[in-house]
Design a protein around this motif. Structure first.
Motif, PDB file in Angstrom:
ATOM      1  N   SER A 128       1.930   5.592  -3.584  1.00  0.00           N
ATOM      2  CA  SER A 128       1.680   5.481  -2.141  1.00  0.00           C
ATOM      3  C   SER A 128       2.943   5.046  -1.394  1.00  0.00           C
ATOM      4  CB  SER A 128       0.569   4.460  -1.888  1.00  0.00           C
ATOM      5  OG  SER A 128       0.393   4.231  -0.508  1.00  0.00           O
ATOM      6  N   ASN A 129       3.018   5.454  -0.134  1.00  0.00           N
ATOM      7  CA  ASN A 129       4.087   4.995   0.747  1.00  0.00           C
ATOM      8  C   ASN A 129       3.567   4.023   1.802  1.00  0.00           C
ATOM      9  OD1 ASN A 129       6.322   6.465  -0.339  1.00  0.00           O
ATOM     10  ND2 ASN A 129       5.476   8.330   0.573  1.00  0.00           N
ATOM     11  N   ASP A 130       2.309   3.629   1.653  1.00  0.00           N
ATOM     12  CA  ASP A 130       1.668   2.712   2.597  1.00  0.00           C
ATOM     13  C   ASP A 130       2.015   1.275   2.202  1.00  0.00           C
ATOM     14  OD1 ASP A 130      -0.116   1.021   3.991  1.00  0.00           O
ATOM     15  OD2 ASP A 130      -1.608   2.619   4.139  1.00  0.00           O
ATOM     16  N   VAL A 131       2.649   0.545   3.120  1.00  0.00           N
ATOM     17  CA  VAL A 131       3.102  -0.805   2.806  1.00  0.00           C
ATOM     18  C   VAL A 131       1.944  -1.723   2.409  1.00  0.00           C
ATOM     19  CG1 VAL A 131       2.966  -1.652   5.196  1.00  0.00           C
ATOM     20  CG2 VAL A 131       4.605  -2.677   3.605  1.00  0.00           C
ATOM     21  N   GLU A 158      10.074  -3.946  -3.616  1.00  0.00           N
ATOM     22  CA  GLU A 158      11.298  -3.377  -3.046  1.00  0.00           C
ATOM     23  C   GLU A 158      10.968  -2.172  -2.165  1.00  0.00           C
ATOM     24  OE1 GLU A 158      15.750  -2.775  -4.838  1.00  0.00           O
ATOM     25  OE2 GLU A 158      14.098  -1.879  -5.975  1.00  0.00           O
ATOM     26  N   LYS A 159      10.057  -1.330  -2.646  1.00  0.00           N
ATOM     27  CA  LYS A 159       9.653  -0.152  -1.875  1.00  0.00           C
ATOM     28  C   LYS A 159       8.908  -0.566  -0.607  1.00  0.00           C
ATOM     29  CE  LYS A 159       7.252   4.297  -2.381  1.00  0.00           C
ATOM     30  NZ  LYS A 159       6.432   5.145  -3.295  1.00  0.00           N
ATOM     31  N   ALA A 160       8.072  -1.589  -0.713  1.00  0.00           N
ATOM     32  CA  ALA A 160       7.333  -2.081   0.459  1.00  0.00           C
ATOM     33  C   ALA A 160       8.297  -2.560   1.534  1.00  0.00           C
ATOM     34  CB  ALA A 160       6.391  -3.214   0.049  1.00  0.00           C
ATOM     35  N   LEU A 161       9.343  -3.272   1.108  1.00  0.00           N
ATOM     36  CA  LEU A 161      10.325  -3.780   2.063  1.00  0.00           C
ATOM     37  C   LEU A 161      11.094  -2.637   2.718  1.00  0.00           C
ATOM     38  CD1 LEU A 161      11.328  -6.506   3.116  1.00  0.00           C
ATOM     39  CD2 LEU A 161      13.124  -6.430   1.371  1.00  0.00           C
ATOM     40  N   ALA A 203       9.191  -5.305   8.700  1.00  0.00           N
ATOM     41  CA  ALA A 203       8.530  -6.178   9.671  1.00  0.00           C
ATOM     42  C   ALA A 203       7.205  -6.705   9.128  1.00  0.00           C
ATOM     43  CB  ALA A 203       8.298  -5.442  10.989  1.00  0.00           C
ATOM     44  N   CYS A 204       6.926  -6.413   7.872  1.00  0.00           N
ATOM     45  CA  CYS A 204       5.695  -6.884   7.216  1.00  0.00           C
ATOM     46  C   CYS A 204       6.016  -8.174   6.461  1.00  0.00           C
ATOM     47  CB  CYS A 204       5.171  -5.813   6.265  1.00  0.00           C
ATOM     48  SG  CYS A 204       3.775  -6.340   5.248  1.00  0.00           S
ATOM     49  N   PHE A 205       5.357  -9.253   6.825  1.00  0.00           N
ATOM     50  CA  PHE A 205       5.671 -10.545   6.206  1.00  0.00           C
ATOM     51  C   PHE A 205       5.427 -10.526   4.699  1.00  0.00           C
ATOM     52  CE2 PHE A 205       1.169 -11.419   5.972  1.00  0.00           C
ATOM     53  CZ  PHE A 205       1.046 -12.393   4.995  1.00  0.00           C
ATOM     54  N   ALA A 206       4.377  -9.823   4.265  1.00  0.00           N
ATOM     55  CA  ALA A 206       4.027  -9.812   2.844  1.00  0.00           C
ATOM     56  C   ALA A 206       5.087  -9.085   2.017  1.00  0.00           C
ATOM     57  CB  ALA A 206       2.664  -9.167   2.638  1.00  0.00           C
ATOM     58  N   TRP A 263       6.671 -11.159  -1.153  1.00  0.00           N
ATOM     59  CA  TRP A 263       6.591 -10.731  -2.547  1.00  0.00           C
ATOM     60  C   TRP A 263       7.923 -10.246  -3.088  1.00  0.00           C
ATOM     61  CZ3 TRP A 263       3.051 -12.627  -5.391  1.00  0.00           C
ATOM     62  CH2 TRP A 263       1.870 -13.073  -4.777  1.00  0.00           C
ATOM     63  N   TYR A 264       8.783  -9.756  -2.209  1.00  0.00           N
ATOM     64  CA  TYR A 264      10.139  -9.421  -2.642  1.00  0.00           C
ATOM     65  C   TYR A 264      10.861 -10.696  -3.087  1.00  0.00           C
ATOM     66  CZ  TYR A 264      14.880  -7.527  -2.626  1.00  0.00           C
ATOM     67  OH  TYR A 264      16.154  -7.158  -2.990  1.00  0.00           O
ATOM     68  N   GLY A 265      10.740 -11.759  -2.286  1.00  0.00           N
ATOM     69  CA  GLY A 265      11.377 -13.023  -2.637  1.00  0.00           C
ATOM     70  C   GLY A 265      10.826 -13.615  -3.923  1.00  0.00           C
ATOM     71  N   ILE A 266       9.502 -13.600  -4.067  1.00  0.00           N
ATOM     72  CA  ILE A 266       8.866 -14.154  -5.270  1.00  0.00           C
ATOM     73  C   ILE A 266       9.306 -13.393  -6.512  1.00  0.00           C
ATOM     74  CG2 ILE A 266       6.642 -14.386  -6.465  1.00  0.00           C
ATOM     75  CD1 ILE A 266       5.400 -14.996  -3.698  1.00  0.00           C
ATOM     76  N   LEU A 267       9.309 -12.077  -6.424  1.00  0.00           N
ATOM     77  CA  LEU A 267       9.631 -11.271  -7.607  1.00  0.00           C
ATOM     78  C   LEU A 267      11.122 -11.254  -7.905  1.00  0.00           C
ATOM     79  CD1 LEU A 267       6.883  -8.705  -6.930  1.00  0.00           C
ATOM     80  CD2 LEU A 267       7.274  -9.762  -9.164  1.00  0.00           C
ATOM     81  N   LEU A 268      11.948 -11.390  -6.894  1.00  0.00           N
ATOM     82  CA  LEU A 268      13.378 -11.527  -7.137  1.00  0.00           C
ATOM     83  C   LEU A 268      13.643 -12.816  -7.911  1.00  0.00           C
ATOM     84  CD1 LEU A 268      16.159 -10.271  -6.615  1.00  0.00           C
ATOM     85  CD2 LEU A 268      16.264 -11.576  -4.484  1.00  0.00           C
ATOM     86  N   SER A 269      12.890 -13.853  -7.591  1.00  0.00           N
ATOM     87  CA  SER A 269      12.979 -15.108  -8.334  1.00  0.00           C
ATOM     88  C   SER A 269      12.515 -14.917  -9.781  1.00  0.00           C
ATOM     89  CB  SER A 269      12.138 -16.183  -7.648  1.00  0.00           C
ATOM     90  OG  SER A 269      12.130 -17.379  -8.398  1.00  0.00           O
ATOM     91  N   ASP A 270      11.420 -14.178  -9.962  1.00  0.00           N
ATOM     92  CA  ASP A 270      10.908 -13.927 -11.318  1.00  0.00           C
ATOM     93  C   ASP A 270      11.924 -13.178 -12.179  1.00  0.00           C
ATOM     94  OD1 ASP A 270       8.517 -15.154 -10.722  1.00  0.00           O
ATOM     95  OD2 ASP A 270       7.457 -13.287 -10.283  1.00  0.00           O
ATOM     96  N   LEU A 271      12.670 -12.264 -11.561  1.00  0.00           N
ATOM     97  CA  LEU A 271      13.676 -11.507 -12.316  1.00  0.00           C
ATOM     98  C   LEU A 271      14.739 -12.421 -12.912  1.00  0.00           C
ATOM     99  CD1 LEU A 271      14.405  -8.292 -10.196  1.00  0.00           C
ATOM    100  CD2 LEU A 271      12.933  -8.523 -12.189  1.00  0.00           C
ATOM    101  N   GLY A 272      14.960 -13.558 -12.261  1.00  0.00           N
ATOM    102  CA  GLY A 272      15.954 -14.506 -12.761  1.00  0.00           C
ATOM    103  C   GLY A 272      15.666 -14.982 -14.165  1.00  0.00           C
ATOM    104  N   ASP A 273      14.397 -14.967 -14.564  1.00  0.00           N
ATOM    105  CA  ASP A 273      14.041 -15.383 -15.924  1.00  0.00           C
ATOM    106  C   ASP A 273      14.598 -14.434 -16.971  1.00  0.00           C
ATOM    107  OD1 ASP A 273      12.618 -17.479 -14.832  1.00  0.00           O
ATOM    108  OD2 ASP A 273      10.693 -16.441 -14.904  1.00  0.00           O
TER     109      ASP A 273
END
Length: 317
Positions: free
Chosen positions: A108-111, A147-150, A155-158, A162-172
């Motif tokens: 899907s391309n729907d944010v 990443e695709k949602a962003l 302009a979508c807060f979510a 979730w980009y920020g949360i998952l970017l943090s998860d990648l750090g592991d």
């Protein structure tokens, strides 16, 4: 005749090959919409107009317009129903069912679908007992959706959250240097999410949690003593020495999150108790730790929070 044709067309167009329509309850909604449109077509004045040769073309155009509007309306309602179903499953911690439901829309391309896919995929990765290699694959998959949602809607807060949360998860999986380099990026996206939606309690909680970790050296995601000279220099540039955050700042965020939505997250209750402990306020620490202990556990994290709260209350006496 025209009504019958429309019924047949709508049924074949909407009920075959469309993943949205395969979900429970949506097909019946489409069928109801088609029947109502059919009733309209064969009712009184429109049926009379369609029967007149002089206005045959106008009747055909009216049919096409009604058909297009019915299809768009039905699909929009179908998507709304899927999103409502997804949010309900998330609230019930039905992680596997939610993941399987949303996987139908992974192209899907729907944010609104994309950030929910990111959330659902991450939730699946965090389920206790998931093998390490599968967890890693799911985290990367979830990050791809975020990443695709962003990209689709910044302009979508979510999307930012979730980009920020998952970017943090990648750090592991990418090491301490990656965590340090991306820390400011993560904070920027979380702050942007808060700007776009100040009333999202999870975003406010995360910002408070970050400040709590920086205020408490024992809770940092790294130890300066274990870092090379180059990483220590990078860490100093990013965080400063000593940390600029305080427990008071963290407390402000945790209380704000609780004000926005009381009892939304067991971990927020726990962090309120721990922050008050750090501030030597035993009365309020006991209050919030008791709330964390008594929170009805649904997820694995809720159970872990319960156990930690019990242990901290024992120490308080």
């Amino acid at each position: 005749m025209t009504g019958a044709l429309l019924m047949r067309f709508l049924t074949r167009s909407l009920l075959s090959g469309n993943p949205i329509i395969r979900s429970r309850g949506v097909a019946s909604f489409i069928w109801t919409t088609a029947k109502r449109t059919n009733a309209f077509l064969i009712s009184g004045r429109l049926a009379f107009c369609l029967g007149l040769p002089a206005v045959c073309y106008l009747g055909h155009e009216a049919y096409r317009g009604i058909h297009s509007a019915a299809v768009v309306f039905a699909l929009e309602k179908a998507e709304e129903e899927i999103i409502e179903q997804a949010d309900y499953l998330h609230s019930c911690a039905e992680t596997e069912k939610l993941y399987q439901l949303l996987q139908q829309y992974n192209n899907s391309n729907d944010v609104e679908f994309l950030w929910r896919l990111a959330r659902a995929t991450r939730d699946r990765a965090m389920v206790q007992g998931v093998p390490a290699d599968q967890k890693k694959a799911l985290v990367y998959e979830a990050f791809g959706y975020a990443e695709k949602a962003l990209e689709k809607d910044d302009a979508c807060f979510a999307s930012h959250k979730w980009y920020g949360i998952l970017l943090s998860d990648l750090g592991d999986y990418m090491g301490t240097k990656h965590k340090l380099e991306k820390s400011l990026v993560i904070r920027k996206h979380m702050e942007r999410a808060k700007e776009l939606n100040p009333n999202d309690p999870t975003t406010v909680y995360i910002l408070g949690y970050c400040k709590h970790r920086r205020a408490c050296s024992s809770k940092r995601c790294f130890s300066f003593a274990e870092l090379s000279w180059s990483l220590r220099k990078l860490a100093t540039v990013i965080f400063g020495t000593p940390p600029t955050s305080s427990y008071e700042e963290a407390l402000e965020f945790f209380l704000k999150a609780e004000e926005v939505k009381p009892g939304f997250y067991s971990k927020n209750l726990l962090m309120l108790g721990k922050t008050y402990l750090a501030l030597k306020d035993k009365e309020n620490a006991h209050l919030w730790l008791t709330k964390a202990r008594d929170y009805r556990p649904i997820t694995t994290e809720d159970k872990e929070v319960h156990q930690e709260a019990v242990q901290l209350l024992k120490r308080l006496g």
